[in-house]
Design an enzyme around this catalytic site. Structure first.
Site: not given
Length: 336
Positions: A77, A79, A106, A130, A156, A224, A246, A248, A251, A281, A302-303
């Site tokens: 997830p 955003g 998300s 959340y 999360t 998570k 995780s 995050h 972050r 990663g 993610g990224r």
């Protein structure tokens, strides 16, 4: 240019995304040491490959809580996908379905849960939650997701407050006026003025709130943000069905462990009682194999998913997943 590996997509996204969007996606907390460590930790792990094993036929499928996916990589997830591609999360959902894998949508999507669900009917989708100070809003989201056919609820746990991401502070990051956090539209009056929904998060959430969530839904609950054996044991005790190791994406708390390093103690603590996944990663198919060898059932990206979107929307994300799939199969073969 030929897109050969995930870093090609990263370079493309960095070159073509607006700086404020790139900085938001790339951001880690403080010095970004945990963000960078997530990647560096994989480079320190070595295989012990075995030879002369028949690798002419390989089955790379796996199951997430009983549902089969084509290979052990899902989409984590994240955003604001419209910052990467105009169709946003609809493209993400379509790519995940086309590659027969899991997409975790998300709370902070720029498309509604309804739009995401309709974009990829029959796809495996989980919803990431959340918990907000206004519990009614969270309750409504959970029930909407279940009614739409989402198959898992991902809570999360590592965001009672937002980590300090320096570039976002410098850039005064906020969504462009034409984008909305669609799932929360109308839920908070403050939304109209507040640049950050994060101020609406409930920092008083505890393990007992798992029981509250349990009372709202029949969906399996996956937690998570777990990084220690103590919290892994608490997660099992509170009846969750899965854990995502995780941090995050580096972050939140800078100075925590890389997720691949934390994985081992979580897997050991859980002893097969719940499924354990990991994000953070993953950049190559061999990273996926390392995570599986150390006990993860599946990993989530993610990224790299956002880089794929930035390249060519659904098609770009499918290509990212296909590259990881091919690299993973090759790594399995070469490792015997």
């Amino acid at each position: 240019m030929a897109m050969v590996c995930l870093s090609d997509f990263e370079a493309y996204a960095k070159k073509y995304l607006p700086k404020i969007a790139w900085d938001f996606f790339a951001a880690g907390a403080d010095d970004c040491s945990t963000r960078d460590e997530n990647i560096l930790a994989y480079k320190r792990i070595r295989f012990r490959p075995r030879m002369l094993r028949d690798v002419s036929m390989m089955d790379i499928r796996t199951k997430l809580l009983g549902t089969e996916i084509s290979f052990p990589v899902g989409i984590a997830p994240t955003g604001f996908h419209q910052l990467a591609w105009p169709d946003g999360e609809k493209s993400t959902a379509r790519a995940a379905k086309a590659m027969n894998t899991c997409y975790i949508a998300s709370t902070y999507s720029t498309c509604t849960l309804e739009e995401i669900s309709a974009a990829a009917p029959g796809g495996l989708q989980w919803f990431q939650l959340y918990i907000h100070r206004n519990r009614a809003v969270s309750q409504q989201l959970v029930q909407r997701a279940e009614a739409l056919g989402f198959q898992g609820l991902v809570l999360t746990a590592d965001l009672p407050y937002t980590g300090k991401r320096r570039d976002d502070v410098r850039n005064g990051f906020r969504l462009p006026p034409h984008m909305k956090v669609k799932n929360l539209e109308g839920a908070f009056e403050v939304c109209k003025t507040s640049p950050s929904f994060h101020s609406l998060l409930d920092p008083s959430v505890t393990w007992n709130d798992i029981y509250w969530l349990r009372s709202l839904t029949h969906l399996p609950i996956i937690i998570k943000g777990i990084l220690t054996k103590e919290d892994a044991e608490l997660a099992v005790r509170h009846g969750v069905q899965g854990i995502i190791v995780s941090n995050h994406g580096g972050r939140q708390l800078d100075g925590g462990p890389a997720t691949i390093d934390a994985l081992v103690e979580v897997v050991e603590a859980v002893q097969g009682r719940v499924e354990v996944y990991l994000d953070g990663g993953i950049r190559k198919g061999s990273d996926v194999l390392k995570a599986l060898a150390l006990g993860a059932k599946c990993v989530f990206i993610g990224r790299p998913a956002l880089w794929g979107l930035a390249y060519k929307g659904e098609e770009g994300l499918r290509e990212v997943l296909r590259i990881l799939q091919d690299e993973f199969r090759l790594s399995m073969a070469l490792a015997g």
